[in-house]
Design a protein around this motif. Structure first.
Motif, PDB file in Angstrom:
ATOM      1  N   VAL A  56     -69.449  75.902  36.216  1.00  0.00           N
ATOM      2  CA  VAL A  56     -69.539  77.294  35.923  1.00  0.00           C
ATOM      3  C   VAL A  56     -69.092  77.905  37.052  1.00  0.00           C
ATOM      4  O   VAL A  56     -69.074  77.781  38.000  1.00  0.00           O
ATOM      5  CB  VAL A  56     -71.256  77.645  35.520  1.00  0.00           C
ATOM      6  CG1 VAL A  56     -71.717  77.236  34.588  1.00  0.00           C
ATOM      7  CG2 VAL A  56     -72.005  77.357  36.828  1.00  0.00           C
ATOM      8  N   SER A  57     -68.660  79.242  36.702  1.00  0.00           N
ATOM      9  CA  SER A  57     -67.878  80.072  37.705  1.00  0.00           C
ATOM     10  C   SER A  57     -69.112  80.833  38.180  1.00  0.00           C
ATOM     11  O   SER A  57     -70.254  80.741  37.842  1.00  0.00           O
ATOM     12  CB  SER A  57     -67.105  81.041  36.837  1.00  0.00           C
ATOM     13  OG  SER A  57     -67.782  81.852  36.244  1.00  0.00           O
ATOM     14  N   GLY A  69     -71.030  82.772  35.929  1.00  0.00           N
ATOM     15  CA  GLY A  69     -71.653  82.235  34.767  1.00  0.00           C
ATOM     16  C   GLY A  69     -70.652  81.745  33.551  1.00  0.00           C
ATOM     17  O   GLY A  69     -71.173  81.121  32.664  1.00  0.00           O
ATOM     18  N   VAL A  70     -69.499  81.813  33.758  1.00  0.00           N
ATOM     19  CA  VAL A  70     -68.519  81.416  32.510  1.00  0.00           C
ATOM     20  C   VAL A  70     -68.487  79.953  32.639  1.00  0.00           C
ATOM     21  O   VAL A  70     -68.358  79.272  33.572  1.00  0.00           O
ATOM     22  CB  VAL A  70     -67.083  82.086  32.783  1.00  0.00           C
ATOM     23  CG1 VAL A  70     -66.145  81.504  31.873  1.00  0.00           C
ATOM     24  CG2 VAL A  70     -67.042  83.736  32.757  1.00  0.00           C
ATOM     25  N   MET A  71     -68.571  79.338  31.523  1.00  0.00           N
ATOM     26  CA  MET A  71     -68.336  77.778  31.390  1.00  0.00           C
ATOM     27  C   MET A  71     -67.125  77.479  30.269  1.00  0.00           C
ATOM     28  O   MET A  71     -67.003  76.218  30.456  1.00  0.00           O
ATOM     29  CB  MET A  71     -69.775  77.351  30.950  1.00  0.00           C
ATOM     30  CG  MET A  71     -70.307  77.800  29.709  1.00  0.00           C
ATOM     31  SD  MET A  71     -69.789  77.349  28.147  1.00  0.00           S
ATOM     32  CE  MET A  71     -69.783  75.698  28.284  1.00  0.00           C
ATOM     33  N   GLN A  72     -66.531  78.421  29.948  1.00  0.00           N
ATOM     34  CA  GLN A  72     -65.420  78.234  28.845  1.00  0.00           C
ATOM     35  C   GLN A  72     -64.153  77.890  29.353  1.00  0.00           C
ATOM     36  O   GLN A  72     -63.626  78.306  30.554  1.00  0.00           O
ATOM     37  CB  GLN A  72     -65.361  79.665  28.132  1.00  0.00           C
ATOM     38  CG  GLN A  72     -64.145  79.375  27.062  1.00  0.00           C
ATOM     39  CD  GLN A  72     -64.213  80.647  26.293  1.00  0.00           C
ATOM     40  OE1 GLN A  72     -64.852  81.513  26.300  1.00  0.00           O
ATOM     41  NE2 GLN A  72     -63.325  80.590  25.195  1.00  0.00           N
ATOM     42  N   GLY A  73     -63.635  76.590  29.140  1.00  0.00           N
ATOM     43  CA  GLY A  73     -62.532  76.219  29.395  1.00  0.00           C
ATOM     44  C   GLY A  73     -62.238  75.918  30.890  1.00  0.00           C
ATOM     45  O   GLY A  73     -61.133  76.198  31.553  1.00  0.00           O
ATOM     46  N   ILE A 100     -71.137  74.837  40.497  1.00  0.00           N
ATOM     47  CA  ILE A 100     -71.033  76.336  40.744  1.00  0.00           C
ATOM     48  C   ILE A 100     -69.718  76.636  41.638  1.00  0.00           C
ATOM     49  O   ILE A 100     -69.876  76.406  42.854  1.00  0.00           O
ATOM     50  CB  ILE A 100     -72.218  77.278  41.233  1.00  0.00           C
ATOM     51  CG1 ILE A 100     -73.300  76.872  40.406  1.00  0.00           C
ATOM     52  CG2 ILE A 100     -72.028  78.661  41.211  1.00  0.00           C
ATOM     53  CD1 ILE A 100     -74.658  77.484  41.039  1.00  0.00           C
ATOM     54  N   HIS A 101     -68.831  77.246  40.804  1.00  0.00           N
ATOM     55  CA  HIS A 101     -67.564  77.370  41.503  1.00  0.00           C
ATOM     56  C   HIS A 101     -67.278  78.707  42.269  1.00  0.00           C
ATOM     57  O   HIS A 101     -67.703  79.620  41.864  1.00  0.00           O
ATOM     58  CB  HIS A 101     -66.321  77.085  40.537  1.00  0.00           C
ATOM     59  CG  HIS A 101     -66.161  75.768  40.069  1.00  0.00           C
ATOM     60  ND1 HIS A 101     -67.056  75.063  39.344  1.00  0.00           N
ATOM     61  CD2 HIS A 101     -65.168  74.849  40.250  1.00  0.00           C
ATOM     62  CE1 HIS A 101     -66.646  73.663  39.122  1.00  0.00           C
ATOM     63  NE2 HIS A 101     -65.601  73.493  39.651  1.00  0.00           N
ATOM     64  N   PRO A 102     -66.654  78.769  43.282  1.00  0.00           N
ATOM     65  CA  PRO A 102     -66.727  79.973  43.850  1.00  0.00           C
ATOM     66  C   PRO A 102     -65.570  80.928  43.574  1.00  0.00           C
ATOM     67  O   PRO A 102     -64.597  81.328  44.205  1.00  0.00           O
ATOM     68  CB  PRO A 102     -66.428  79.678  45.487  1.00  0.00           C
ATOM     69  CG  PRO A 102     -65.628  78.389  45.345  1.00  0.00           C
ATOM     70  CD  PRO A 102     -66.199  77.834  44.096  1.00  0.00           C
ATOM     71  N   ILE A 103     -65.615  81.434  42.052  1.00  0.00           N
ATOM     72  CA  ILE A 103     -64.813  82.050  41.363  1.00  0.00           C
ATOM     73  C   ILE A 103     -65.275  82.873  40.567  1.00  0.00           C
ATOM     74  O   ILE A 103     -66.296  82.297  39.978  1.00  0.00           O
ATOM     75  CB  ILE A 103     -63.532  81.137  40.925  1.00  0.00           C
ATOM     76  CG1 ILE A 103     -62.403  82.055  40.143  1.00  0.00           C
ATOM     77  CG2 ILE A 103     -64.240  80.077  39.879  1.00  0.00           C
ATOM     78  CD1 ILE A 103     -61.099  81.356  39.503  1.00  0.00           C
ATOM     79  N   GLY A 119     -65.081  85.448  29.200  1.00  0.00           N
ATOM     80  CA  GLY A 119     -65.392  83.950  28.622  1.00  0.00           C
ATOM     81  C   GLY A 119     -66.591  83.676  28.535  1.00  0.00           C
ATOM     82  O   GLY A 119     -67.663  84.594  28.583  1.00  0.00           O
ATOM     83  N   ALA A 120     -67.157  82.573  27.693  1.00  0.00           N
ATOM     84  CA  ALA A 120     -68.215  82.386  27.262  1.00  0.00           C
ATOM     85  C   ALA A 120     -69.115  82.007  28.452  1.00  0.00           C
ATOM     86  O   ALA A 120     -68.778  81.117  29.384  1.00  0.00           O
ATOM     87  CB  ALA A 120     -68.430  81.256  26.153  1.00  0.00           C
ATOM     88  N   ARG A 121     -70.294  82.584  28.708  1.00  0.00           N
ATOM     89  CA  ARG A 121     -71.205  82.244  29.491  1.00  0.00           C
ATOM     90  C   ARG A 121     -72.289  80.963  29.186  1.00  0.00           C
ATOM     91  O   ARG A 121     -72.641  80.975  28.225  1.00  0.00           O
ATOM     92  CB  ARG A 121     -71.786  83.337  30.261  1.00  0.00           C
ATOM     93  CG  ARG A 121     -70.815  84.157  30.956  1.00  0.00           C
ATOM     94  CD  ARG A 121     -71.347  85.929  31.152  1.00  0.00           C
ATOM     95  NE  ARG A 121     -70.404  86.399  32.205  1.00  0.00           N
ATOM     96  CZ  ARG A 121     -69.070  86.665  31.814  1.00  0.00           C
ATOM     97  NH1 ARG A 121     -68.495  86.495  30.927  1.00  0.00           N
ATOM     98  NH2 ARG A 121     -68.481  87.373  32.862  1.00  0.00           N
ATOM     99  N   LEU A 122     -72.636  80.551  30.338  1.00  0.00           N
ATOM    100  CA  LEU A 122     -73.728  79.482  30.176  1.00  0.00           C
ATOM    101  C   LEU A 122     -74.870  79.920  29.178  1.00  0.00           C
ATOM    102  O   LEU A 122     -75.381  79.428  28.361  1.00  0.00           O
ATOM    103  CB  LEU A 122     -74.202  78.755  31.258  1.00  0.00           C
ATOM    104  CG  LEU A 122     -75.011  77.510  31.149  1.00  0.00           C
ATOM    105  CD1 LEU A 122     -74.558  76.309  30.386  1.00  0.00           C
ATOM    106  CD2 LEU A 122     -75.154  77.046  32.555  1.00  0.00           C
TER     107      LEU A 122
END
Length: 193
Positions: free
Chosen positions: A10-11, A14-18, A152-155, A160-163
């Motif tokens: 996840v970003s 909270g984005v988990m898409q693609g 959890i990525h630092p971006i 986009g779709a969130r978790l």
């Protein structure tokens, strides 16, 4: 009875898409695919290997099953595809006519919450969900997820779709946290019941 763990990149927003590649999931006009590229390091790969090496059965939504196994099967021999193909896989789909193209796969046809709840009751193996955002959101709302293993990525992706979507409050307990050399924070949370 088994436990269900969700394994997601996840970003920070909270984005988990693609996360993996530009063409992975462009639903809804999403143009930021591949946002997790460049953040992999030895720490993250070791952690992913530990999770897969534990031998859980894998659970996928139908779309993610086709995408993940199709992609990894096309990139040639590697340890990840060997584990994916060799693992027991359960694929959730509303349609009983869904064809499953990879070995060790069983279709869970019907509504996700009821079919996965029944699987959780009958399975003696732990269950690991990879990707499958719509599936995860429905199981989360139904209280079927026991654990989250998040990278959890630092971006901040921005769209986009969130978790997690709208829903009731759920308290989580931190079990483990591991920083990587690229700024990704690996966290394991258990759902407080």
């Amino acid at each position: 009875m088994s436990t269900i763990t969700v394994f997601e990149s996840v970003s920070l927003d909270g984005v988990m898409q693609g996360p993996g590649r530009a063409d992975e999931d462009a639903r809804g006009g999403f143009t930021e695919g591949g946002w997790s590229n460049g953040y992999q390091d030895e720490v993250l790969m070791k952690y992913a290997g530990e999770g897969m090496g534990a031998g859980p059965a894998l659970v996928f939504g139908h779309r993610t099953y086709d995408d993940v196994l199709g992609y990894w099967s096309s990139v040639g021999p590697n340890p990840f595809v060997d584990v994916l193909l060799g693992s027991e896989k359960f694929v959730v789909s509303r349609s009983a006519d869904t064809a499953l193209a990879y070995p060790n796969s069983e279709l869970l046809a019907g509504e996700a919450v009821s079919t996965v709840a029944a699987l959780k009751e009958r399975s003696s193996r732990d269950l690991l969900i990879l990707g499958s955002g719509e599936l995860v959101r429905s199981l989360h709302i139904a209280g079927l997820v026991d654990r989250y293993a998040l990278q959890i990525h630092p971006i901040v992706v921005g769209s986009g779709a969130r978790l997690f979507g709208q829903g009731d409050r759920v308290d989580l307990r931190l079990g483990r946290s591991i920083p990587t050399t690229t700024g990704v924070l690996i966290v394991e949370y258990t759902v407080a019941r």
